[in-house]
Design an enzyme around this catalytic site. Sequence first.
Site, short mmCIF file in Angstrom:
data_model
loop_
_atom_site.label_atom_id
_atom_site.label_comp_id
_atom_site.label_asym_id
_atom_site.label_seq_id
_atom_site.Cartn_x
_atom_site.Cartn_y
_atom_site.Cartn_z
N ASP A 45 9.45 2.98 -0.43
CA ASP A 45 8.38 3.60 0.35
C ASP A 45 8.55 3.16 1.80
O ASP A 45 8.12 2.08 2.20
CB ASP A 45 7.00 3.20 -0.19
CG ASP A 45 5.88 3.84 0.62
OD1 ASP A 45 6.18 4.60 1.57
OD2 ASP A 45 4.70 3.59 0.29
N LYS A 77 4.38 8.96 8.82
CA LYS A 77 4.17 8.35 10.14
C LYS A 77 5.18 8.84 11.19
O LYS A 77 5.03 9.96 11.66
CB LYS A 77 4.12 6.82 9.98
CG LYS A 77 2.90 6.46 9.08
CD LYS A 77 2.56 5.01 8.93
CE LYS A 77 1.24 4.90 8.17
NZ LYS A 77 1.25 4.05 7.01
N TYR A 135 0.86 -1.18 0.00
CA TYR A 135 0.00 0.00 0.00
C TYR A 135 0.89 1.23 0.00
O TYR A 135 1.83 1.31 0.80
CB TYR A 135 -0.90 0.00 1.24
CG TYR A 135 -1.80 1.22 1.35
CD1 TYR A 135 -2.88 1.40 0.49
CD2 TYR A 135 -1.56 2.19 2.33
CE1 TYR A 135 -3.70 2.52 0.60
CE2 TYR A 135 -2.39 3.30 2.44
CZ TYR A 135 -3.46 3.47 1.57
OH TYR A 135 -4.27 4.57 1.68
C1 LIG Z 1 0.54 4.58 5.67
C2 LIG Z 1 1.29 4.37 4.41
C3 LIG Z 1 1.16 5.23 3.31
C4 LIG Z 1 0.14 6.33 3.27
O1 LIG Z 1 0.39 7.30 4.21
P1 LIG Z 1 -0.83 8.30 4.64
O2 LIG Z 1 -0.16 9.26 5.56
O3 LIG Z 1 -1.85 7.42 5.29
O4 LIG Z 1 -1.32 8.92 3.40
C5 LIG Z 1 1.98 5.04 2.22
N1 LIG Z 1 2.87 4.04 2.20
C6 LIG Z 1 3.02 3.18 3.22
C7 LIG Z 1 4.06 2.11 3.14
C8 LIG Z 1 2.23 3.30 4.35
O5 LIG Z 1 2.35 2.43 5.35
#
Ligand SMILES: *Cc1c(COP(=O)(O)O)cnc(C)c1O
Length: 437
Positions: free
Chosen positions: A246, A274, A151
Amino acid sequence: MNSLTPAGSRTHSQALQLRAERFFPGGVNSPVRAFGAVGGAPPFVERALGACLTDADGNRYIDYFGSWGPMILGHAFPPVVEAIQRAARNSASFGASTAAEADLAERVVACYPAIEKLRFVSSGTEATMSAIRLARAVTGRKIIVKFEGCYHGHADGLLVKAGSGVATFGIPGSAGVPEEIARLTLALPYNDLAAVETAFAAHPGAIAAVILEPVVGNAGCIPPAAGYLAGLRALTQKEGALLIADEVMTGFRVALGGALELYGVDADLVTLGKIVGGGLPVGVFGGKRRFMDLLAPLGPVYQAGTLSGNPLAMAAGIATLSYLQEHAAEVYPRLEATAKSVFEGVAAEAARAGVTLTLNRVGSMGTWFFTAGPVTNYAQAAQSDTAAFGRFHRAMLEQGVWLPPSQFEAAFLSTAHGEAEIAATIAAAREAFKDLG
Ligand SMILES: *Cc1c(COP(=O)(O)O)cnc(C)c1O
């Protein structure tokens, strides 16, 4: 500390849920907060301290989702709270540059050698969306390779075979994403280098970037196979495509320098979120200077944000990263030790009760998959008995342990989780597995 008293009534939460459903689709502002996948009604949180959440009815829970990753130092960590309060007294936002932006950037760059320059945005979604645009501009190519179950936020082109809530609610690709856009994303199985080689061969000179979670968290926790990340690095370099790590979830969690440090690999672009915001909305995309300098106002790639680099968010990020940097020698070994105890302790209770589980864990993130395993990709994760996971989740919640409400989400520990929380969690699991064996 949370004593192992069963959660009591949730009448206040139930009333709040009904009210929320009048305003928000499903009663939530992000689908993963709903309990559709595990059953039962979600408690409404009133406050949290350390490793412990308190709901609107006064029930307390040991927290294993940590706001989905950011709260690595536990809730209401005093240095973070004070930094936000101090910053707020000087106004919440200016829309002009502040010293705090470079202060936080300096810390990010110190942890991430792959990041020479960066941009702050307000979410992980914005970070990955912008990184993809930049990769397309750098290469003049259109196709993006991602991996099933990963994701990367909810931008159109990244929702193809995505993990997290997309997997939890069984949505193969989101409605509303035009086929023309979805076609530009190739979703391949994770941990399969040959599949990536085949894709490059099938689309010569057309793949702009390969984006991945270097440790998957959004299909549940799936570590990279030995040599997989290095293989992707070599392959993307050979093919003239960018590698985008990511690390929105793994950054500052699996190591101070994230998965790139842990596995000793490099990337062209890195996305963060995060933890870097310490619980406030911050995302980062960054990487090689020669790529980042293509962004406006220096270059032709447009990207912007009214609240980007927000002073309260920068303050929370600085307080969090400075603590992690100064205490890294204690923080990461402690997280490793507490996570090992609780993840393996619960798995041992399952074995004792005759419940089949596969445990995947990297540092303070991990998943108990209700399947015989192994789980090395999304297809294997999807073999899990999600109904059994749902029963486990409900039984744990009743005993005051709040796990992420989906089989396809990693659980997290914070530095506030200690011996008492671990013992209480393992005891709760022993009870929960009695009904599952
Ligand atoms: C949480 C997450 C996102 C999206 O981040 P948001 O702040 O919720 O938009 C993208 N990539 C990874 C790997 C994530 O865990």
